[in-house]
Scaffold this active site. Structure first.
Site, PDB file in Angstrom:
ATOM      1  N   ALA A 155       0.819  -1.215   0.000  1.00  0.00           N
ATOM      2  CA  ALA A 155       0.000   0.000   0.000  1.00  0.00           C
ATOM      3  C   ALA A 155       0.850   1.261   0.000  1.00  0.00           C
ATOM      4  O   ALA A 155       0.444   2.298  -0.528  1.00  0.00           O
ATOM      5  CB  ALA A 155      -0.937  -0.003   1.205  1.00  0.00           C
ATOM      6  N   HIS A 181      -5.387   5.276  -2.628  1.00  0.00           N
ATOM      7  CA  HIS A 181      -5.965   6.378  -1.840  1.00  0.00           C
ATOM      8  C   HIS A 181      -5.285   7.684  -2.261  1.00  0.00           C
ATOM      9  O   HIS A 181      -4.134   7.678  -2.715  1.00  0.00           O
ATOM     10  CB  HIS A 181      -5.723   6.089  -0.351  1.00  0.00           C
ATOM     11  CG  HIS A 181      -6.348   7.074   0.566  1.00  0.00           C
ATOM     12  ND1 HIS A 181      -5.743   8.265   0.899  1.00  0.00           N
ATOM     13  CD2 HIS A 181      -7.525   7.058   1.238  1.00  0.00           C
ATOM     14  CE1 HIS A 181      -6.508   8.937   1.731  1.00  0.00           C
ATOM     15  NE2 HIS A 181      -7.597   8.233   1.961  1.00  0.00           N
ATOM     16  N   VAL A 183      -3.632   9.971  -0.806  1.00  0.00           N
ATOM     17  CA  VAL A 183      -2.313  10.316  -0.272  1.00  0.00           C
ATOM     18  C   VAL A 183      -1.205   9.424  -0.819  1.00  0.00           C
ATOM     19  O   VAL A 183      -0.024   9.668  -0.545  1.00  0.00           O
ATOM     20  CB  VAL A 183      -2.278  10.255   1.274  1.00  0.00           C
ATOM     21  CG1 VAL A 183      -3.229  11.268   1.878  1.00  0.00           C
ATOM     22  CG2 VAL A 183      -2.565   8.848   1.780  1.00  0.00           C
ATOM     23  N   LYS A 184      -1.561   8.394  -1.590  1.00  0.00           N
ATOM     24  CA  LYS A 184      -0.559   7.464  -2.092  1.00  0.00           C
ATOM     25  C   LYS A 184       0.134   8.024  -3.337  1.00  0.00           C
ATOM     26  O   LYS A 184      -0.187   9.110  -3.838  1.00  0.00           O
ATOM     27  CB  LYS A 184      -1.202   6.108  -2.398  1.00  0.00           C
ATOM     28  CG  LYS A 184      -1.833   5.435  -1.193  1.00  0.00           C
ATOM     29  CD  LYS A 184      -0.840   5.214  -0.078  1.00  0.00           C
ATOM     30  CE  LYS A 184      -1.299   4.208   0.964  1.00  0.00           C
ATOM     31  NZ  LYS A 184      -2.590   4.451   1.588  1.00  0.00           N
ATOM     32  N   GLN A 185       1.083   7.235  -3.887  1.00  0.00           N
ATOM     33  CA  GLN A 185       1.917   7.721  -4.990  1.00  0.00           C
ATOM     34  C   GLN A 185       1.107   7.973  -6.266  1.00  0.00           C
ATOM     35  O   GLN A 185       1.444   8.821  -7.066  1.00  0.00           O
ATOM     36  CB  GLN A 185       3.049   6.733  -5.276  1.00  0.00           C
ATOM     37  CG  GLN A 185       4.087   6.658  -4.161  1.00  0.00           C
ATOM     38  CD  GLN A 185       3.746   5.611  -3.122  1.00  0.00           C
ATOM     39  OE1 GLN A 185       2.595   5.243  -2.950  1.00  0.00           O
ATOM     40  NE2 GLN A 185       4.760   5.119  -2.426  1.00  0.00           N
TER      41      GLN A 185
END
EC number: 2.6.1.92
Length: 377
Positions: A155, A181, A183-185
């Protein structure tokens, strides 16, 4: 100054156009973009099969139902979001929490000690914490030597690489899981994926994602059959269109994250009582940038630092509260495990803002105010 969160999506005109094009098309969900996105993830990671799902928790849930049986014992990290170990419970299996090593990742040497003590352990769930991958050589050794199933919770780590092995490629695991999500890369709004090199896992994940059923068009165009209890965990064409647009810029996102991490590392070289969780490495995809603060050397607590910086619009975050200390897990009998590394980490760790659109001015503002707040408390 506007709010500076620890993580934030980067949305371009191309992303918006990609989503608008789908909104104008005949398919909003379970259309051609779903398979296109899955194929793009396979190409990026080098894995054979990919099943996109509504979020990473859904991916973990289905993965656990595929890998585990009721009563199985599973080694997993105490330093993760709740979803990792929760998914083990969803399958009516039992997590065994293992302490971390100095970089925040699960200690695989301790895992081996547990395997030597208990032959009822059937799996290990590792998390590449903050984007920094676990040792793949050790992972391969454990899988081969102890004949256990391995799930990689990626994740945090799309784009990470260790010993030439890309996160998600499943070279030393049965299943890997991604999160998309915001906030992810890269993001699809919400979303996740199950990746595997095993056809049987792939086919079962497809069924479980879609109510446990399969179409039987050879019988009739409308005919389907349900083979097991499944779920509606499908990802939409709208989300996959955004993911397809984002993945084209993924390497640029990673380059920017690593550039910020390198700058932070250099800055903290000047401060003896603050250090990064691990020294800068190109291996990490830097979903998080974690620092360890020796609060005993400052006249301020972690909570006070949090609150004072929020008044200055800087939203630090904490990753994570030890899972075994959560009230629900304590009701299940957890909480007394020996986790000295995690307990020390919990006292010191904070996550700083890191995301592609974090400007140099914002980076300086975060660092300057962090130091000022610590030293003038």
């Amino acid at each position: 100054m506007k709010n500076i969160p620890y993580g934030k999506q980067s949305i371009s005109k191309e992303d918006i156009k990609a989503v608008k094009d789908v909104l104008k098309s005949d398919f909003l969900t379970t259309g051609p973009k779903v398979k296109e996105f899955e194929n793009a993830l396979c190409e990026y990671t080098g894995v054979k099969y990919c099943v996109s799902v509504s979020n990473a928790t859904a991916a973990l849930h289905l993965s656990s139902l595929i890998l585990l049986k009721e009563g199985d014992l599973v080694l997993t990290t105490v330093n993760s979001f709740l979803a990792t170990s929760n998914s083990i419970l969803y399958a009516k299996a039992k997590p065994i929490f293992v302490d971390i090593q100095s970089d925040g990742n699960i200690d695989l040497d301790l895992c081996e000690k547990e395997l030597l003590k208990n032959d009822k352990i059937k799996a290990i769930y590792v998390v590449h914490f903050s984007g920094n991958p676990v040792n793949q050589e050790k992972l391969a050794f454990l899988k081969k030597s102890y004949n256990i199933k391995i799930l990689e919770d990626c994740a945090h780590s799309i784009g990470a690489i260790e010993n030439g092995i890309k996160a998600g490629s499943c070279q030393n695991s049965d299943i890997s899981v991604f999160s998309f999500h915001p906030v992810k890369q890269l993001t699809t709004g919400e979303g996740g994926a199950i990746l595997t090199n095993r056809k049987d896992i792939y086919e079962k994940a497809l069924k479980l994602r879609n109510h446990g059923m399969s179409s039987k068009t050879e019988i009739a165009p409308w005919f389907y059959e349900m083979y097991e209890l499944g779920f509606n965990y499908r990802l939409t064409d709208i989300a996959c269109a955004l993911g397809l647009s984002q993945i084209k810029r993924l390497d640029k996102f990673l380059e920017k994250r690593r550039k910020i991490a390198k700058k932070y590392d250099k800055f903290f070289d000047e401060y003896a009582n603050i250090k990064p969780l691990y020294k800068y490495t190109e291996n990490s995809s830097y979903h998080l940038y974690v620092i360890l603060i020796d609060f005993e050397k400052y006249n301020i607590s972690k909570k006070e630092l949090f609150l004072k910086l929020r008044k200055k619009f800087i939203y630090l975050q904490y990753h994570y509260i030890p899972i075994n200390k959560q009230p629900y897990y304590k009701k299940l009998g957890y909480g007394d495990e020996k986790i000295p590394m995690m307990e020390d980490y919990y006292e010191k760790a904070l996550s700083l803002p890191i995301f592609p659109k974090l400007s140099k001015k914002e980076q300086k503002y975060v660092l300057d105010n962090l130091i000022e707040t610590l030293e003038k408390a």
